[in-house]
Design an enzyme around this catalytic site. Structure first.
Site, PDB file in Angstrom:
ATOM      1  N   HIS A 104       0.843  -1.387   0.030  1.00  0.00           N
ATOM      2  CA  HIS A 104      -0.174   0.037   0.091  1.00  0.00           C
ATOM      3  C   HIS A 104       0.840   1.409   0.082  1.00  0.00           C
ATOM      4  CE1 HIS A 104      -2.742  -2.852   0.751  1.00  0.00           C
ATOM      5  NE2 HIS A 104      -2.969  -2.987   2.127  1.00  0.00           N
ATOM      6  N   TYR A 126      -4.758  19.939   2.938  1.00  0.00           N
ATOM      7  CA  TYR A 126      -4.577  21.288   3.063  1.00  0.00           C
ATOM      8  C   TYR A 126      -3.328  21.685   3.241  1.00  0.00           C
ATOM      9  CZ  TYR A 126      -4.083  18.599   7.743  1.00  0.00           C
ATOM     10  OH  TYR A 126      -3.697  17.670   8.804  1.00  0.00           O
TER      11      TYR A 126
HETATM   12  N1  LIG Z   1      -9.230  19.674   6.491  1.00  0.00           N
HETATM   13  C1  LIG Z   1      -8.985  19.312   7.545  1.00  0.00           C
HETATM   14  O1  LIG Z   1      -9.763  18.277   8.090  1.00  0.00           O
HETATM   15  C2  LIG Z   1      -8.148  19.802   8.262  1.00  0.00           C
HETATM   16  C3  LIG Z   1      -7.692  19.389   9.594  1.00  0.00           C
HETATM   17  N2  LIG Z   1      -6.628  19.742  10.576  1.00  0.00           N
HETATM   18  C4  LIG Z   1      -6.518  18.957  11.592  1.00  0.00           C
HETATM   19  O2  LIG Z   1      -5.927  19.663  12.570  1.00  0.00           O
HETATM   20  C5  LIG Z   1      -5.190  18.876  13.373  1.00  0.00           C
HETATM   21  C6  LIG Z   1      -3.876  19.333  13.220  1.00  0.00           C
HETATM   22  O3  LIG Z   1      -3.235  19.158  12.016  1.00  0.00           O
HETATM   23  P1  LIG Z   1      -1.717  19.062  11.632  1.00  0.00           P
HETATM   24  O4  LIG Z   1      -1.151  20.303  11.927  1.00  0.00           O
HETATM   25  O5  LIG Z   1      -1.605  18.526  10.354  1.00  0.00           O
HETATM   26  O6  LIG Z   1      -1.257  18.078  12.592  1.00  0.00           O
HETATM   27  P2  LIG Z   1      -1.209  16.945  13.352  1.00  0.00           P
HETATM   28  O7  LIG Z   1      -1.910  16.692  14.731  1.00  0.00           O
HETATM   29  O8  LIG Z   1      -1.880  15.668  12.324  1.00  0.00           O
HETATM   30  O9  LIG Z   1       0.146  16.335  13.369  1.00  0.00           O
HETATM   31  C7  LIG Z   1       1.381  16.697  12.556  1.00  0.00           C
HETATM   32  C8  LIG Z   1       2.555  15.908  12.484  1.00  0.00           C
HETATM   33  O10 LIG Z   1       3.393  16.275  13.692  1.00  0.00           O
HETATM   34  C9  LIG Z   1       3.577  14.754  14.111  1.00  0.00           C
HETATM   35  N3  LIG Z   1       3.478  15.005  15.691  1.00  0.00           N
HETATM   36  C10 LIG Z   1       2.244  15.056  16.478  1.00  0.00           C
HETATM   37  N4  LIG Z   1       2.580  15.263  17.649  1.00  0.00           N
HETATM   38  C11 LIG Z   1       4.237  15.441  17.785  1.00  0.00           C
HETATM   39  C12 LIG Z   1       5.026  15.403  18.758  1.00  0.00           C
HETATM   40  N5  LIG Z   1       4.697  15.821  19.850  1.00  0.00           N
HETATM   41  N6  LIG Z   1       6.028  15.824  18.203  1.00  0.00           N
HETATM   42  C13 LIG Z   1       6.515  15.416  16.968  1.00  0.00           C
HETATM   43  N7  LIG Z   1       5.712  15.366  16.062  1.00  0.00           N
HETATM   44  C14 LIG Z   1       4.626  15.204  16.555  1.00  0.00           C
HETATM   45  C15 LIG Z   1       2.351  14.078  13.789  1.00  0.00           C
HETATM   46  O11 LIG Z   1       2.645  12.699  13.919  1.00  0.00           O
HETATM   47  P3  LIG Z   1       1.838  11.541  14.673  1.00  0.00           P
HETATM   48  O12 LIG Z   1       0.716  11.162  13.521  1.00  0.00           O
HETATM   49  O13 LIG Z   1       2.520  10.452  15.035  1.00  0.00           O
HETATM   50  O14 LIG Z   1       1.028  12.324  15.645  1.00  0.00           O
HETATM   51  C16 LIG Z   1       2.211  14.553  12.257  1.00  0.00           C
HETATM   52  O15 LIG Z   1       3.074  13.965  11.332  1.00  0.00           O
HETATM   53  C17 LIG Z   1      -5.471  17.642  13.065  1.00  0.00           C
HETATM   54  O16 LIG Z   1      -6.229  17.188  13.649  1.00  0.00           O
HETATM   55  C18 LIG Z   1      -5.691  17.611  11.462  1.00  0.00           C
HETATM   56  O17 LIG Z   1      -6.737  16.451  11.183  1.00  0.00           O
HETATM   57  C19 LIG Z   1      -5.995  20.653  10.206  1.00  0.00           C
HETATM   58  C20 LIG Z   1      -6.023  21.299   8.845  1.00  0.00           C
HETATM   59  C21 LIG Z   1      -7.111  20.757   7.745  1.00  0.00           C
HETATM   60  O1  LIG Z   2      -4.020  -4.857   3.728  1.00  0.00           O
HETATM   61  C1  LIG Z   2      -4.246  -4.389   4.773  1.00  0.00           C
HETATM   62  O2  LIG Z   2      -4.904  -3.240   5.000  1.00  0.00           O
HETATM   63  C2  LIG Z   2      -5.699  -3.087   6.081  1.00  0.00           C
HETATM   64  C3  LIG Z   2      -5.812  -1.489   6.154  1.00  0.00           C
HETATM   65  O3  LIG Z   2      -6.693  -1.380   5.249  1.00  0.00           O
HETATM   66  P1  LIG Z   2      -7.610   0.195   5.329  1.00  0.00           P
HETATM   67  O4  LIG Z   2      -8.254   0.096   3.937  1.00  0.00           O
HETATM   68  O5  LIG Z   2      -8.692  -0.234   6.393  1.00  0.00           O
HETATM   69  O6  LIG Z   2      -6.728   1.277   5.502  1.00  0.00           O
HETATM   70  C4  LIG Z   2      -4.864  -3.685   7.488  1.00  0.00           C
HETATM   71  O7  LIG Z   2      -5.665  -3.193   8.568  1.00  0.00           O
HETATM   72  C5  LIG Z   2      -4.534  -4.906   7.204  1.00  0.00           C
HETATM   73  O8  LIG Z   2      -3.675  -5.587   8.211  1.00  0.00           O
HETATM   74  C6  LIG Z   2      -3.784  -5.236   5.850  1.00  0.00           C
HETATM   75  O9  LIG Z   2      -3.487  -6.389   5.810  1.00  0.00           O
END
Ligand SMILES: NC(=O)C1=CN([C@@H]2O[C@H](COP(=O)(O)OP(=O)(O)OC[C@H]3O[C@@H](n4cnc5c(N)ncnc54)[C@H](OP(=O)(O)O)[C@@H]3O)[C@@H](O)[C@H]2O)C=CC1
Ligand SMILES: O=C1O[C@H](COP(=O)(O)O)[C@@H](O)[C@H](O)[C@H]1O
Length: 505
Positions: A247, A381
Site C-alpha cells: 500500500h 490542506y
Molecule cells: N481539512 C481538515 O480536515 C484539516 C484538519 N486539520 C486537523 O488539525 C489537526 C492538526 O493538524 P496538523 O497540523 O496537520 O497536525 P497533526 O496533529 O496531524 O500532526 C502533524 C504531524 O506532527 C506529528 N506530531 C504530532 N505530535 C507530535 C509531537 N509531539 N512531536 C513530534 N511530532 C508530532 C504528527 O505525527 P503523529 O501522527 O504521530 O502524531 C504529524 O506527522 C489535525 O487533527 C488535523 O486533522 C488541520 C487542517 C485541515
Molecule cells: O491490507 C491490509 O490493509 C488493512 C488496512 O486497510 P484500510 O483500508 O482499512 O486502511 C490492514 O488493517 C491490514 O492489516 C492489511 O493486511
C-alpha cells in the site's frame, strides 16, 4: 481480443472464497454498492464458489448484513441484487466443481443469447490455493475464443522476492498479464486515485514538485487497533509486508513518479516502474522498529499477550524507514515511510514539507506543508504563513483547506473495492499492480526483511498500545528531515486571536 472491452450486460462474476471473511466484508458489499449506484447491470449473474456446503439462501443471509443501505431506496435494492446471486459448493483442487461452474455459466450465456461470454473471476482466497484455482479456471472455465475472461487476485503477491517470482512463474503461463488484475485496495481509495490528476493538472505544483522546493516527504499509516485474534497470522508477516511493501509503496510511486505520457494504464505503470528502479537500497541502520505492549491503563493487550504468537517473537508491529530516490528530481529528499498498529489514532496521510523561506525578514517562520489525508475524511490542506488578521503585523500559520466532507458533501465516494471492481469490468488496468512492479519492490524489501528476521535483528522498541509509537519516533522523524510544526501558532479548526498573537515579526 482487446483488453479494454467493457463488461456490461450479462456478465458473469464468480467470487471464489465466497464463504470467507473478505468476500463477506468487502467483495459482495462492493458488488452491491456498484449495483446500488447503477454501475452494475441487473442482468449480471453473480456466483459464489467455495468448499463449504451452503445453499444459495445461506450465502445470501451471510453476506447481506454488510451491505450499505443509506436510503430507503437502497434497502429495497438488496433483494433485487440478491436475485442475481447463486452459490456453488466445490473443491479448489479437482475438476468437478469447475466443470459444474462452466456448465452453469454456459447455461446463463445461452439463456441470454450472448455473442461473447464475459467472465470475471474474483479470487478472495488465501495464496496457498491461488495457483491451483487459477489453473483449474484456465482449464475448465476459460471461454477461450468464445469470450473474454479476467481474473482478480488479492495480496499477498509473495512473501519475499523468491516467492513472488515463483508465484509469477506459475501464473504467467496460465493467465496473460492482460487478463490478470492484482488488487492493491489502496489504489481504489479516492485520494490515491486523485494523486495523478492533482499532481499533473496543476501547473504551480508541477513547477515546485522537486528537490529545489521540497525538503522531505512522509507517508504515514496509523491504525488504532492491534492484531487481536490474528496474531498467529501476522507473526510471520509483520507490518512492513502487511502495508509498506504494497500500500505505502503504491502511494509513494504515485506521489513521486514522472508525468506519464497519457492516462493509459501501461503509460502510468511504466512511470511507476521507472520510479521504483530509482530507489536506493534501504539503509538497514536507519530503521526504527517497534512492537506494542499492553496499554498504559491495562485495558488493551500487548502483542505478546496473544497466545497464538511466539513468546519471544520479534515481530515488527511498527516501522519507520527512510529512503532516497536517486534521480534528478528527487536527489537529496528523504522519504519517510511510517506504519504501525495499535497506535493512538487511525489515519493515513502524506505530508510534503517545503523548504524554509530564505528571506531574512522573517524569524522562525514555519515550513509550508501540504497534507493529503487519505483517511479518515479525505482532505488536502496546505499550511501557509499569512499575516495575522487585523491590526497585528504578526505572521500566523493557517491553511488552504479542501475538506471533502464540506466541499463535496453531495458526492458519493465509492469504497476502494467498488472502484477497483468497476475498473476491472471496464478493462482498465491503471489501478492494478503489474508484475515488474513486484519484482522491484520485493527486490528492495527482501534484504531489509532478511536482516530484521535474521540472527542479527534488532529487538523492536516497545510502545504502549494507544501511544504514538516507540519513544525514539520524534527524534527519528527529526533526524530524517521531518520538522514538527510549532503548535503554539497553529490551531484547527478555530484560530483565535490569542494564538495568533504569539508570533510576531
Ligand atoms: N481539512 C481538515 O480536515 C484539516 C484538519 N486539520 C486537523 O488539525 C489537526 C492538526 O493538524 P496538523 O497540523 O496537520 O497536525 P497533526 O496533529 O496531524 O500532526 C502533524 C504531524 O506532527 C506529528 N506530531 C504530532 N505530535 C507530535 C509531537 N509531539 N512531536 C513530534 N511530532 C508530532 C504528527 O505525527 P503523529 O501522527 O504521530 O502524531 C504529524 O506527522 C489535525 O487533527 C488535523 O486533522 C488541520 C487542517 C485541515
Ligand atoms: O491490507 C491490509 O490493509 C488493512 C488496512 O486497510 P484500510 O483500508 O482499512 O486502511 C490492514 O488493517 C491490514 O492489516 C492489511 O493486511
Amino acid at each position: 481480443m482487446s483488453s479494454t472491452v467493457e463488461f456490461k450486460e450479462d456478465t458473469v462474476i464468480v467470487v471464489f472464497g465466497a464463504s470467507g471473511d473478505l468476500a463477506k466484508k468487502k467483495t459482495f458489499p462492493a458488488l452491491f454498492g456498484l449495483f446500488r449506484e447503477g454501475l452494475l447491470s441487473s442482468s449480471t449473474r453473480i456466483i459464489g464458489y467455495a468448499r463449504s456446503k451452503l445453499t444459495d439462501e445461506e450465502l445470501k443471509t451471510r453476506i447481506k448484513p454488510n451491505f450499505k443501505t443509506p436510503t430507503e431506496k437502497s434497502k429495497a435494492q438488496v433483494d433485487e441484487f440478491l436475485k442475481m446471486v447463486t452459490y456453488i459448493s466445490g473443491p479448489y483442487d479437482s475438476p468437478e466443481g469447475f466443470q459444474k461452474l462452466n456448465s452453469t455459466i454456459e447455461e446463463y450465456d445461452a439463456a441470454s443469447k450472448v455473442k461473447e461470454s464475459h467472465r470475471l473471476f474474483y479470487l478472495a482466497l488465501p495464496p496457498s490455493v491461488f495457483t491451483t484455482v487459477a489453473a483449474n479456471l484456465k482449464q475448465y472455465v476459460h471461454p477461450g475464443d468464445k469470450g473474454i475472461a479476467r481474473i482478480v487476485i488479492e495480496k499477498p503477491f509473495g512473501h519475499d522476492l523468491a516467492s513472488a517470482q515463483a508465484l509469477q512463474k506459475e501464473l504467467a503461463p496460465l493467465w496473460s498479464e492482460d487478463e490478470l488484475y492484482r488488487i492493491d485496495h489502496y489504489l481504489g481509495k479516492e485520494m490515491v486515485k486523485n494523486l495523478v490528476p492533482f499532481r499533473f493538472a496543476n501547473n504551480f505544483l508541477s513547477a515546485c514538485w522537486n528537490n529545489n522546493f521540497i525538503k522531505s516527504i512522509q507517508i504515514s499509516f496509523k491504525e488504532p487497533f492491534g492484531t487481536e485474534g490474528r496474531g498467529g497470522y501476522f507473526d510471520s508477516i509483520g507490518i512492513i509486508r502487511d502495508v509498506m511493501q504494497n500500500h505505502l509503496f503504491q502511494v509513494l510511486t504515485l506521489v513521486m513518479m514522472e508525468r506519464p505520457v497519457s492516462f493509459d494504464a501501461e503509460a502510468v505503470r511504466d512511470e511507476k516502474v521507472r520510479l521504483l528502479k530509482s530507489i536506493k537500497p534501504f539503509d538497514k541502520d536507519n530503521v526504527l522498529v517497534g512492537q506494542y505492549t499492553r496499554s498504559e491503563d491495562g485495558s488493551k493487550p500487548g502483542y505478546l499477550d496473544d497466545e497464538t504468537v511466539k513468546p519471544d517473537s520479534k515481530c515488527v508491529t511498527f516501522a519507520c524507514l527512510t529512503l532516497q530516490v536517486d534521480n534528478e528530481r528527487w536527489q537529496g529528499v528523504p522519504v519517510i515511510l511510517r506504519a504501525g498498529k495499535a497506535l493512538n489514532e487511525g489515519k493515513v496521510e502524506i505530508r510534503v514539507q517545503f523548504r524554509e523561506n530564505s528571506n531574512g525578514m522573517f524569524k522562525d517562520i514555519n515550513r509550508n506543508e501540504l497534507v493529503i489525508r487519505i483517511q479518515p475524511d479525505e482532505a488536502m490542506y496546505m499550511k501557509m504563513n499569512t499575516k495575522v488578521p487585523g491590526i497585528s503585523n504578526g505572521i500566523a500559520v493557517t491553511e488552504l483547506d479542501l475538506s471533502y466532507k464540506s466541499r463535496y458533501s453531495d458526492f458519493y465516494i465509492p469504497e476502494a473495492y467498488e472502484s477497483l471492481i468497476r475498473d476491472c469490468l471496464r478493462g482498465d488496468h491503471s489501478n492494478f499492480v503489474r508484475d515488474d512492479e513486484l519484482d522491484i519492490s520485493w527486490g528492495l524489501f527482501t534484504p531489509l526483511l532478511n536482516y530484521l528476521e535474521g540472527p542479527d535483528a534488532p529487538t523492536p522498541q516497545p510502545y504502549a498500545y494507544g501511544s504514538r509509537g516507540p519513544a525514539g519516533l520524534t527524534e527519528y522523524l527529526k533526524k530524517n528531515g521531518y520538522v514538527f510544526q510549532n503548535r503554539k501558532i497553529y490551531q484547527w479548526p478555530v484560530t483565535t486571536p490569542d494564538v495568533l498573537e504569539q508570533s510576531k515579526i
